[in-house]
Scaffold this active site. Structure first.
Site, PDB file in Angstrom:
ATOM      1  N   MET A  20      40.803 -44.929  30.372  1.00 51.02           N
ATOM      2  CA  MET A  20      41.859 -45.141  29.385  1.00 51.02           C
ATOM      3  C   MET A  20      43.240 -44.930  29.995  1.00 51.02           C
ATOM      4  O   MET A  20      44.183 -45.684  29.707  1.00 51.02           O
ATOM      5  CB  MET A  20      41.665 -44.224  28.178  1.00 51.02           C
ATOM      6  CG  MET A  20      42.654 -44.495  27.035  1.00 51.02           C
ATOM      7  SD  MET A  20      42.456 -46.137  26.300  1.00 51.02           S
ATOM      8  CE  MET A  20      41.240 -45.789  25.033  1.00 51.02           C
ATOM      9  N   PHE A  35      40.851  -3.945  32.063  1.00 53.19           N
ATOM     10  CA  PHE A  35      40.016  -4.982  32.665  1.00 53.19           C
ATOM     11  C   PHE A  35      39.496  -5.936  31.586  1.00 53.19           C
ATOM     12  O   PHE A  35      38.923  -5.507  30.589  1.00 53.19           O
ATOM     13  CB  PHE A  35      38.836  -4.342  33.409  1.00 53.19           C
ATOM     14  CG  PHE A  35      37.886  -5.333  34.015  1.00 53.19           C
ATOM     15  CD1 PHE A  35      38.295  -6.165  35.056  1.00 53.19           C
ATOM     16  CD2 PHE A  35      36.589  -5.454  33.541  1.00 53.19           C
ATOM     17  CE1 PHE A  35      37.427  -7.092  35.602  1.00 53.19           C
ATOM     18  CE2 PHE A  35      35.709  -6.380  34.088  1.00 53.19           C
ATOM     19  CZ  PHE A  35      36.130  -7.196  35.128  1.00 53.19           C
ATOM     20  N   GLN A  36      39.731  -7.210  31.788  1.00 53.91           N
ATOM     21  CA  GLN A  36      39.328  -8.287  30.876  1.00 53.91           C
ATOM     22  C   GLN A  36      39.895  -8.105  29.466  1.00 53.91           C
ATOM     23  O   GLN A  36      39.250  -8.469  28.475  1.00 53.91           O
ATOM     24  CB  GLN A  36      37.794  -8.428  30.850  1.00 53.91           C
ATOM     25  CG  GLN A  36      37.235  -8.960  32.155  1.00 53.91           C
ATOM     26  CD  GLN A  36      35.790  -9.394  32.072  1.00 53.91           C
ATOM     27  OE1 GLN A  36      35.026  -8.903  31.244  1.00 53.91           O
ATOM     28  NE2 GLN A  36      35.395 -10.304  32.950  1.00 53.91           N
ATOM     29  N   GLU A  59      31.633 -20.830  28.121  1.00 56.53           N
ATOM     30  CA  GLU A  59      32.068 -20.548  26.747  1.00 56.53           C
ATOM     31  C   GLU A  59      32.673 -21.773  26.064  1.00 56.53           C
ATOM     32  O   GLU A  59      32.554 -21.918  24.848  1.00 56.53           O
ATOM     33  CB  GLU A  59      33.076 -19.397  26.740  1.00 56.53           C
ATOM     34  CG  GLU A  59      32.493 -18.046  27.086  1.00 56.53           C
ATOM     35  CD  GLU A  59      32.529 -17.730  28.569  1.00 56.53           C
ATOM     36  OE1 GLU A  59      32.220 -16.576  28.945  1.00 56.53           O
ATOM     37  OE2 GLU A  59      32.871 -18.634  29.371  1.00 56.53           O
TER      38      GLU A  59
END
Length: 562
Positions: A476, A112-113, A50
């Site tokens: 860096m 859930f989730q 995602e």
């Protein structure tokens, strides 16, 4: 007509002329993906993660000027997108992110989730919604797109519970205005009041009377499509122009008045010009800490003029003498008509002397040089290339040694500095601009973070050229440790335990390894001639550094050269 909420979402996207959605399915968005099964007119790009989907939508938006669209499921799917949303927010990129959510009856029960994604994203979105009334879904979507693309653009999140997606609602098709609006009911500024007129008049008087003006251009120039107006303005008042990292491409990089970047990694002559100027004209820039460094010694002799569409930016980071709240393009068009033509001959001669004395250069020592690689990429792709970058040394070299002369051809995470951004962004840029060739310039540290998106490039056969500047370290951070932490290299050595050639082969992507400068041009030409993805690993020295650099807390004139 009656239809399910999931179908309404897709129909509303078609209203907005959305042609591409980036996403990853899951339980809480199954109704939407089920509708996608036989829906025509919108392409769905399945990414590996995602975060990659959100960066891809971001890159698509920056390259095309359109609104990027993302679908994720609830819980971890939504939280995986948070870094991408924050990246877009910091750089004023228009996104609309749809997240699935548990059913309304399960909200607040640690289902859930389930996660409160609207609460999490309040600080990093222009606006967000959780849809609790299915009948309001079309109105919310239309409003979300208006907010995302109006005024100072930014991301908007719409959290859609699963039962809302399945609910039958009335949908009435609507003709919508998909143009970018400079102001509306969500982003209002006033250009007809007495105060505004006085501000503009005072600004014009300051420009006409200045003897050592400079123009500092930011990302707002590209967002407003004001690059032509900026060029006309600079030429009329004969003032040198420097850009922020986000401003690259807003002014022709090969123009005689161009001075390169300004600030921490700006050119020495750009920083000197700011320090010695008597008037700084900031156009669509926000005076970030990476530009101004030590505030009280930024430009001790200069008055500051700031033109920006976001009134919150005026005076936020530095005191402003001439604030002008408005659309950059509109303001420049007016200034181009009303300000006096200037020559500033002595001032420009002085700057030209600095340019000749302190040029950016590639120091030849027999080793493969990253600066040389970027210069060759520029020479071979300047007419059609789009460069995306990761974050770190690779990003700054790409900003310094590629002369961007067209807007929307430099795509990088500026404000948030997101490592792992570039590969996802290159996917969106290539899909949005199929006639261009996209090159992602990365360091090995950043590339390893989201290299799983090679699977997306392979799946869709995107002809992206992935250049990995491999120094076996977090370059860096290591540079800062050497310069400012007595060479105590703590946790910045990566080594070469990852074989990037084999990694590319695992995704059925061709790969080449470069170790010498003379190999760069033929390998790049071969890659550019092939209409397929390729990874080019460039083995560079771990002690190669980015210069110039302003030490933290120092005035921008105290810049360190190599």
């Amino acid at each position: 007509m009656k239809m399910k909420g999931a179908r309404v979402i897709l129909e509303c996207l078609k209203e907005q002329k959305v042609d591409t959605v980036f996403g990853y399915p899951g339980g809480a968005v199954l109704p939407i993906y089920d509708e996608f099964y036989d829906f025509e007119g919108i392409k769905h790009i399945l990414t590996a993660h995602e975060q990659g989907a959100t960066h891809a939508a971001d890159g698509y938006a920056r390259a095309t000027g359109k609104v990027g669209v993302v679908f994720t499921t609830s819980g971890p799917g939504a939280t995986n997108a948070v870094t991408g949303i924050a990246t877009a927010y910091m750089d004023s990129v228009p996104l609309v992110v749809f997240t699935g959510q548990v059913a309304l009856s399960l909200l607040g029960k640690d289902s859930f989730q389930e996660v409160d994604i609207t609460g999490i994203t309040v600080p990093i979105t222009k606006h967000n919604y959780i849809v609790k009334d299915a009948s309001k879904l079309p109105e919310i979507i239309r409003e979300a797109f208006d907010i995302a693309r109006s005024g100072r653009p930014g991301p908007v999140l719409i959290d859609v519970p699963k039962d809302i997606q399945g609910a039958e609602i009335d949908y009435v098709p609507c003709e919508v205005d998909t143009s970018f609006k400079t102001y509306d009911k969500y982003n209002r500024y006033y250009t007809d009041g007495e105060l505004h007129e006085r501000c503009v008049k005072n600004a014009m008087e300051a420009i006409n009377s200045s003897e050592k003006p400079v123009i500092y251009a930011g990302g707002g120039v590209k967002i407003s499509c004001a690059q032509q107006q900026l060029k006309e303005f600079a030429e009329k008042i004969n003032a040198p122009v420097m850009c922020s990292l986000m401003g690259l491409g807003g002014f022709p990089g090969d123009h005689p008045l161009y001075l390169g970047m300004v600030g921490m990694h700006g050119t020495k002559y750009s920083n000197y010009a700011v320090y010695e100027s008597d008037l700084i004209i900031a156009v669509g820039a926000r005076f970030s800490d990476r530009v101004i460094s030590k505030v009280e010694k930024f430009a001790p002799s200069a008055k500051i003029m700031h033109i920006d569409i976001d009134p919150a930016e005026l005076g936020k980071n530095i005191d402003v003498d001439y604030p002008i709240n408005g659309d950059v393009k509109e303001i420049l068009e007016r200034l181009n008509v009303e300000v006096c033509a200037k020559n500033n001959i002595e001032w420009n001669k002085r700057i030209e002397g600095w340019k000749n004395r302190y040029p950016l250069r590639v120091i030849e020592n027999g080793a493969l040089k990253p600066q040389y690689i970027v210069q060759k990429i520029y020479e071979l792709t300047k007419d059609y290339g789009i460069v995306t970058t990761e974050v770190g040394q690779n990003q700054i070299w790409a900003g310094q040694y590629f002369n961007y002369s067209r807007p929307r051809t430099f795509i990088s995470s500026g404000g948030l500095g997101t490592m792992g951004y570039g590969l996802g962004a290159s996917i969106g840029a290539q899909i949005g601009c199929p006639d261009n060739r996209v090159i992602n310039i990365a360091g090995d540290g950043s590339f390893r973070m989201n290299c799983n998106e090679l699977s997306t490039i392979s799946k869709y056969k995107l002809p992206i050229i992935q250049v990995v500047l491999n120094n076996g370290s977090l370059g860096m951070v290591r540079q800062w440790q050497e310069l400012f932490y007595q060479g105590r290299f703590s946790s910045t050595t990566l080594g070469h335990e990852v074989d990037f050639i084999k990694l590319a082969d695992a995704y059925d992507i061709k790969a080449k390894r470069i170790t010498q400068n003379q190999e760069v041009e033929p390998v790049l030409k071969e890659a550019l001639s092939a209409n397929e993805p390729i990874l080019i690993e460039c083995l560079i020295d771990k002690d190669e550094k980015v210069f110039p650099i302003v030490p933290p807390g120092a005035p921008i004139k105290d810049i360190i050269e190599e």
